[in-house]
Design a protein around this motif. Structure first.
Motif, PDB file in Angstrom:
ATOM      1  N   ALA A  92     -30.267  -0.429  43.405  1.00 57.32           N
ATOM      2  CA  ALA A  92     -29.453  -1.792  42.816  1.00 57.32           C
ATOM      3  C   ALA A  92     -27.988  -1.576  42.620  1.00 57.32           C
ATOM      4  O   ALA A  92     -27.340  -2.355  42.691  1.00 57.32           O
ATOM      5  N   SER A  93     -27.740  -0.408  42.024  1.00 59.37           N
ATOM      6  CA  SER A  93     -26.589  -0.034  41.363  1.00 59.37           C
ATOM      7  C   SER A  93     -25.459  -0.187  42.733  1.00 59.37           C
ATOM      8  O   SER A  93     -24.208  -0.286  42.344  1.00 59.37           O
ATOM      9  N   GLU A  94     -25.916   0.003  43.901  1.00 66.24           N
ATOM     10  CA  GLU A  94     -24.815  -0.117  44.968  1.00 66.24           C
ATOM     11  C   GLU A  94     -24.003  -1.545  44.951  1.00 66.24           C
ATOM     12  O   GLU A  94     -23.264  -1.814  45.576  1.00 66.24           O
ATOM     13  N   PHE A  95     -24.912  -2.688  44.343  1.00 65.95           N
ATOM     14  CA  PHE A  95     -24.344  -4.057  44.646  1.00 65.95           C
ATOM     15  C   PHE A  95     -23.334  -4.075  43.321  1.00 65.95           C
ATOM     16  O   PHE A  95     -22.621  -5.246  43.178  1.00 65.95           O
TER      17      PHE A  95
ATOM     18  N   ARG B  20     -39.973   1.324  28.393  1.00 68.76           N
ATOM     19  CA  ARG B  20     -39.348   1.301  29.706  1.00 68.76           C
ATOM     20  C   ARG B  20     -40.085   0.589  30.921  1.00 68.76           C
ATOM     21  O   ARG B  20     -40.260   1.170  32.010  1.00 68.76           O
ATOM     22  N   GLN B  21     -40.167  -0.898  30.652  1.00 68.73           N
ATOM     23  CA  GLN B  21     -41.222  -1.484  31.801  1.00 68.73           C
ATOM     24  C   GLN B  21     -40.190  -2.051  32.850  1.00 68.73           C
ATOM     25  O   GLN B  21     -40.747  -2.275  33.926  1.00 68.73           O
ATOM     26  N   TYR B  22     -38.887  -2.281  32.485  1.00 69.39           N
ATOM     27  CA  TYR B  22     -38.078  -2.694  33.471  1.00 69.39           C
ATOM     28  C   TYR B  22     -36.994  -1.854  33.971  1.00 69.39           C
ATOM     29  O   TYR B  22     -36.647  -1.006  33.109  1.00 69.39           O
ATOM     30  N   GLU B  23     -36.446  -2.132  35.188  1.00 69.75           N
ATOM     31  CA  GLU B  23     -35.121  -1.682  35.654  1.00 69.75           C
ATOM     32  C   GLU B  23     -34.288  -1.861  34.813  1.00 69.75           C
ATOM     33  O   GLU B  23     -33.642  -2.783  34.556  1.00 69.75           O
ATOM     34  N   GLU B  24     -33.648  -0.688  34.054  1.00 68.14           N
ATOM     35  CA  GLU B  24     -32.468  -0.890  33.406  1.00 68.14           C
ATOM     36  C   GLU B  24     -30.924  -1.490  33.981  1.00 68.14           C
ATOM     37  O   GLU B  24     -30.596  -2.535  33.196  1.00 68.14           O
ATOM     38  N   THR B  25     -30.602  -1.230  35.029  1.00 65.03           N
ATOM     39  CA  THR B  25     -29.682  -1.749  35.939  1.00 65.03           C
ATOM     40  C   THR B  25     -29.744  -3.322  36.156  1.00 65.03           C
ATOM     41  O   THR B  25     -28.861  -3.919  35.569  1.00 65.03           O
TER      42      THR B  25
END
Length: 448
Positions: free
Chosen positions: A98-101, A360-365
């Motif tokens: 996701a960080s690529e966006f 930490r259930q969800y993607e931090e990004t």
């Protein structure tokens, strides 16, 4: 592992162990009744066998004799079920970080979250009064009551369309793939040009549609697409994300409506039954020939990064990007949506809970993208300012979620339009978010 002929399983039968559709997909957990409507749907989808290590009895007075049943159509399957955690479906999905966006500009990147709240440097006074062309345009838009009314109409038109799609599937078992994609494309363009309006609409409890299922899907779609836009996803991916979010609860309509229309908390067995809906939804979309990306997003939207989700208990690296976005959007919507059995919570409270990201259930990004797209004080909430005035958050400030634009209640500018200012961390700060009663009193006072 025993196999059972679907046609021979009685409605409301209960197995004393998990029941599977194939060698990974959980249909019902142990001791959860299998509804007749679900059995009918399995037949319509051409599933002929179910698998379980357990035995079954009917919820009614007559128990089935497991030994008799074992001699009446039960045999060992070719592939035994070993674990729910296995993921036999080959996902022809590109692995995406996701960080690529995210924007390459450091000023607009989500900063590191510390102590669950993003730390920000105090804004310099010179920077406070500077607005980019985009920010100035957004401020002009929120000043236009006529545009806001048109945005409301478009939003509720899409609510009506969603209601039509879900109702038509319930009665005809048909989904129009191309039509839905075309409508989601229109909705995406609407959100792009009316983002601040739409986020204000979904934060207002008075504008929530009475149909819980439809309301949840549309509000989740708005949040999903808002996150996708913040992540700068390409158009074609945004459309797929929107379609998946729009249809992620389609399987619910094949479950007993009292499960999702109930005005009190679900019992443990009812929760277990609800947990089957991602699989039901997946099979519906698979039969309707939606893309694999959309199918997997719907199947996995209740999975969690730490593996605590369902139905397959897979971890973040095995979960599709779309599913992780919908998981955040779906949870954010669920926290802030009103329920008959509990007091509604504000979008601010929902965001804080998401930022905590317990276990930490969800993607931090993705959580950071949500934060930066709606601000720490989400668009639509009412706030108390350090100068003693009350305002409503109406837009975000790029790269600074603690300093959004607010509309001061009861004030107008030189042109006679509602007064819009950008808060900061020095001169005019947000002290706190108003509660429901305070908002009602403030709005009544303004009307007088």
């Amino acid at each position: 592992m025993n196999s059972y002929d679907v046609e021979k399983i009685k409605a409301l039968s209960i197995f004393n162990d998990n029941v599977y559709i194939d060698n990974a997909f959980l249909l019902t957990p142990a001791n959860c009744a299998i509804e007749g409507t679900l059995l009918k749907s399995l037949t319509e989808w051409h599933f002929t066998k179910l698998y379980s290590n357990g035995t079954t009895h009917n919820e009614g007075a007559n128990s089935q004799n497991p030994q008799t049943e074992n001699t009446n159509g039960i045999h060992e399957p070719k592939k035994a079920v070993k674990t729910v955690n296995a993921a036999p479906i080959q996902k022809n999905i590109e692995s995406v970080d996701a960080s690529e966006f995210l924007d390459n500009d450091e000023s607009s990147k989500p900063s590191q979250i510390k102590k669950n709240i993003p730390a920000q440097e105090p804004a310099k006074e010179s920077a406070i009064n500077q607005k980019t062309a985009t920010e100035s345009k957004a401020t002009l838009i929120v000043n236009n009551p006529e545009e806001f009314e048109r945005a409301k109409k478009t939003y509720f038109d899409f609510i009506a369309y969603a209601n039509k799609v879900y109702t038509f599937y319930a009665t005809n078992k048909v989904l129009n793939n191309q039509e839905i994609a075309a409508e989601v494309t229109k909705f995406l363009e609407f959100i792009k040009t009316n983002r601040s309006y739409v986020l204000r609409i979904i934060s207002d409890p008075s504008m929530i549609d009475k149909n819980f299922l439809i309301n949840h899907c549309i509000r989740s779609t708005v949040v999903s697409l808002t996150i996708g836009l913040q992540l700068k996803m390409p158009e074609e991916r945004l459309i797929e994300l929107g379609v998946a979010s729009f249809l992620h609860e389609i399987g619910m309509i094949l479950l007993p409506p009292q499960l999702y229309m109930k005005d009190k908390q679900l019992s443990a067995p009812e929760k277990l039954m609800i947990n089957t809906h991602p699989i039901v939804s997946y099979n519906i979309l698979k039969k309707a020939n939606f893309s694999t990306n959309v199918q997997m997003a719907v199947l996995e939207h209740h999975e969690r990064v730490n593996g605590s989700g369902y139905p397959r208990h897979i971890t973040g690296e095995k979960t599709s990007l779309y599913a992780k976005i919908i998981a955040v959007a779906c949870s954010f919507e669920a926290i802030s949506a009103p329920r008959e059995y509990r007091e509604e919570r504000s979008t601010f409270e929902a965001l804080i809970e998401m930022l905590r990201n317990s276990n930490r259930q969800y993607e931090e990004t993705i959580i950071k993208a949500l934060l930066y797209s709606i601000s720490l004080y989400p668009i639509g909430v009412y706030v108390y300012l350090s100068n003693g005035k009350i305002a409503q958050v109406v837009d975000v400030t790029a790269g600074n979620p603690k300093c959004p634009f607010v509309q001061v209640l009861g004030e107008t500018n030189a042109e006679g339009n509602p007064q819009i200012i950008q808060v900061d961390t020095i001169k005019i700060k947000i002290i706190r978010v108003l509660n429901k009663k305070e908002v009602e009193d403030a709005l009544k006072s303004i009307k007088k």
